[in-house]
Write a protein that holds these residues in place. Structure first.
Motif, PDB file in Angstrom:
ATOM      1  N   ARG A 165      45.515  34.080   9.087  1.00 55.55           N
ATOM      2  CA  ARG A 165      44.958  32.829   8.563  1.00 55.55           C
ATOM      3  C   ARG A 165      45.473  32.540   7.157  1.00 55.55           C
ATOM      4  NH1 ARG A 165      40.147  34.798  10.902  1.00 55.55           N
ATOM      5  NH2 ARG A 165      39.422  35.467   8.847  1.00 55.55           N
ATOM      6  N   LYS A 203      49.007  31.201   7.409  1.00 57.96           N
ATOM      7  CA  LYS A 203      49.038  29.807   7.862  1.00 57.96           C
ATOM      8  C   LYS A 203      48.601  28.861   6.753  1.00 57.96           C
ATOM      9  CE  LYS A 203      48.452  30.508  12.825  1.00 57.96           C
ATOM     10  NZ  LYS A 203      47.599  30.235  14.022  1.00 57.96           N
ATOM     11  N   ASN A 204      47.572  29.275   5.989  1.00 58.94           N
ATOM     12  CA  ASN A 204      47.113  28.430   4.884  1.00 58.94           C
ATOM     13  C   ASN A 204      48.183  28.303   3.812  1.00 58.94           C
ATOM     14  OD1 ASN A 204      44.629  28.050   6.120  1.00 58.94           O
ATOM     15  ND2 ASN A 204      43.662  29.775   5.036  1.00 58.94           N
TER      16      ASN A 204
END
Length: 259
Positions: free
Chosen positions: A250, A253-254
């Protein structure tokens, strides 16, 4: 625990060459070495937790001293197998319950682990300040004392396991030396991993509490198969590993979305 008569008759007429040429001896060594490594997980986790409060430059030395003491205690105890057999002899009774020196050692070690694990969890939850580096340096000796206390308990458990699985003293010593060497190699990366991941550290502290409960139960003659214990911690670590991988993905991706 192994039969005391078997323990007292560990002297063997096999020469070193005979043992090196025996497939049964090699199988015994491999099995015992693997089991000793698994049992050594306790030592590694405890070392990583207890040395984490020391200054960075003292932590590797403390871990090496701890593992060195563990190896020394195991070899000394293996050379005194006849004496170890006497540890199961009852020294007093409480009602219908007999208590031996081994029971007292297991009870003391279990209570110590519960005390230490509970204190560390409380310390982590409250977020107490670690203090100055000078203050940390002052507790180096106390850290070594704590490691020595638990090394005695873990070494006794390790030696009892070794005597129950192998018939030749050189095989036992070789397996123990191999296990300590693996632990020495793994101590640094495991300690760093535990330090860098607070949730893993909390799992490690929970594992210490579980080991304490198992030791107390053992001292009270309530046998809890260690396979259950190791399965529980392995399952928990597996789930937490998935959480860490998911969090890392995550974050990646951020970061990509931000660019």
């Amino acid at each position: 625990m192994a039969d005391p008569t078997m323990m007292a008759s560990l002297a063997t007429d096999m020469t070193i060459v005979d043992m090196l040429m025996s497939p049964a001896v090699w199988l015994s060594f491999a099995t015992l070495a693997l089991l000793e490594v698994v049992l050594g997980i306790d030592n590694i986790i405890f070392l990583s937790i207890i040395t984490d409060k020391l200054p960075k430059h003292q932590q590797p030395l403390a871990r090496k001293i701890g593992l060195g003491l563990a190896l020394l205690m195991r070899i000394v105890l293996l050379s005194m197998v006849a004496w170890i057999a006497t540890l199961t002899t009852p020294v007093f009774s409480v009602g219908d319950h007999t208590v031996s020196w081994r029971d007292l050692i297991m009870l003391g070690g279990g209570l110590f682990l519960l005390w230490k694990g509970t204190g560390e969890i409380h310390h982590s939850m409250e977020g107490h300040d670690e203090g100055t580096s000078g203050k940390k340096s002052a507790v180096f000796g106390w850290v070594i004392v704590q490691i020595a206390i638990l090394d005695l308990v873990f070494s006794l458990d390790s030696v009892i396991t070794a005597v129950g699985m192998a018939e030749h003293l050189p095989v036992m010593i070789a397996a123990v030396v191999f296990a300590i060497a693996v632990m020495l190699f793994a101590a640094e990366p495991v300690s760093k991993f535990v330090h860098d991941h607070p949730t893993i550290k909390m799992l490690a502290l929970s594992f210490i509490l579980l080991v304490g409960v198992v030791l107390i139960a053992d001292g009270l003659h309530l046998h809890i198969p260690k396979g259950y214990l190791y399965f529980a911690i392995a399952f928990s670590l597996g789930v937490e590993t998935l959480n860490l991988l998911s969090a890392k993905r995550r974050a990646r991706k951020n970061a990509e979305a931000a660019h």
